[in-house]
Motif scaffolding. Structure first.
Motif, short mmCIF file in Angstrom:
data_model
loop_
_atom_site.label_atom_id
_atom_site.label_comp_id
_atom_site.label_asym_id
_atom_site.label_seq_id
_atom_site.Cartn_x
_atom_site.Cartn_y
_atom_site.Cartn_z
N LYS A 17 0.66 -0.97 0.31
CA LYS A 17 0.12 -0.44 -0.57
C LYS A 17 1.10 1.50 -0.26
N LYS A 18 2.75 0.99 -0.68
CA LYS A 18 2.54 2.41 -0.48
C LYS A 18 2.95 3.06 -2.01
N PHE A 19 2.67 4.28 -2.12
CA PHE A 19 2.57 4.70 -3.51
C PHE A 19 3.70 5.55 -3.85
N LEU A 20 4.64 5.62 -5.11
CA LEU A 20 5.38 5.05 -5.65
C LEU A 20 6.07 6.32 -7.16
N PRO A 21 6.55 7.82 -6.84
CA PRO A 21 5.91 7.85 -7.92
C PRO A 21 6.72 6.63 -9.44
N PHE A 22 5.98 7.36 -10.23
CA PHE A 22 6.51 6.70 -12.01
C PHE A 22 6.48 7.30 -12.62
N ASN A 23 7.38 7.20 -13.52
CA ASN A 23 7.34 8.08 -14.37
C ASN A 23 7.81 7.46 -15.67
N SER A 131 -6.34 -1.98 8.39
CA SER A 131 -5.93 -1.55 6.98
C SER A 131 -5.14 -0.85 7.36
N SER A 132 -3.92 -0.39 6.73
CA SER A 132 -2.84 0.51 6.41
C SER A 132 -3.27 1.77 5.29
N SER A 133 -4.58 1.23 4.54
CA SER A 133 -4.73 2.27 3.55
C SER A 133 -5.25 3.57 4.59
N TYR A 134 -5.59 3.49 5.64
CA TYR A 134 -6.40 4.66 6.75
C TYR A 134 -5.06 5.30 7.77
N HIS A 135 -4.74 6.39 7.38
CA HIS A 135 -3.74 6.87 8.60
C HIS A 135 -3.86 7.49 8.97
N THR A 136 -4.16 7.18 10.66
CA THR A 136 -5.01 8.09 11.56
C THR A 136 -4.39 8.87 12.58
#
Length: 254
Positions: A17-23, A131-136
């Motif tokens: 669930k980590k969002f990594l920049p993609f060029n 879920s790790s999608s929520y950052h409390t």
């Protein structure tokens, strides 16, 4: 009513669930195995007496430490302080990270003069969901510092803004329809995140209720075509906005 797309970038996301920049110009999909590749683009809508932000992106900063979201709002001719209302479809991190801005140890509201409008069930389940999608930590800061407006079910927020509790992507996901009497702008959040999802039927594993999400896309597509909605696609890659037509059972995006 004017709509501005606030493109935050293209990212890959895998099971972590980590969002990594993609060029796409330099990065290779094969180097990101088992990943989804998505665009992230909140929207700014200028109405007669409101400046509305629809979802807030990941909240990533540029090399100067400025929120990409803030940078894009300024390019559109506004300031973050001008935003009067932040409408949240749901609270997954790729939609809610930009509600705050953190540089080092310093944290501040990204939109200090805005009310943050959130479905109450989504807010409550965000704290109880593992879920790790929520950052409390983000939501706890909002609770202490933001102007929060909790809404329940479906209804009318103002004379020009209605909301619909859809569930499907998350149990308390919601969509918004903005109608100023001339134009109609529909924000489907992650129930209708890409135009391609109207063109083919499928059940997505990333949805809480994939079958319901598929059925809702059909319903919203038919309404968009009959009522001339300008649809905003938060994760759209081929296009960020578009009008829907329906001919002989086939949707097209213009």
């Amino acid at each position: 009513m004017q709509v501005f797309t606030l493109f935050e970038g293209t990212y890959s996301v895998d099971a972590t669930k980590k969002f990594l920049p993609f060029n796409p110009a330099v990065d290779q999909p094969k180097d990101r195995p088992a990943s989804l590749f998505i665009n992230v683009q909140p929207f700014l809508v200028q109405m007669e007496d409101q400046l509305i932000l629809l979802d807030t992106g990941l909240g990533y900063s540029n090399e100067d430490g400025q929120l990409i979201l803030h940078e894009n709002i300024k390019k559109a001719g506004f300031h973050p302080e001008d935003v009067t209302m932040v409408l949240m479809s749901h609270l997954h991190f790729d939609h809610s990270g930009g509600m705050i801005h953190q540089v080092g140890e310093k944290v501040e509201l990204s939109f200090p003069n805005a009310v943050y409008v959130i479905q109450r069930g989504e807010w409550e389940s965000a704290f109880s969901n593992a879920s790790s999608s929520y950052h409390t930590d983000i939501f706890e800061f909002l609770q202490r510092n933001a102007q929060l407006v909790f809404i329940e079910g479906s209804g009318q927020l103002t004379s020009e803004i209605s909301y619909e509790l859809t569930g499907a992507h998350t149990p308390f996901h919601q969509t918004f329809l903005l109608d100023d009497g001339t134009d109609k702008v529909f924000f489907g959040g992650d129930v209708l995140p890409e135009p391609e999802e109207l063109l083919r039927k499928f059940i997505a594993k990333y949805d809480f209720d994939g079958r319901k999400a598929m059925e809702l896309r059909e319903i919203f597509g038919e309404k968009a075509a009959s009522e001339n909605w300008n649809c905003l696609f938060y994760h759209g890659k081929s296009r960020a906005t578009g009008f829907v037509t329906l001919t002989d059972g086939q949707f097209r995006i213009q």
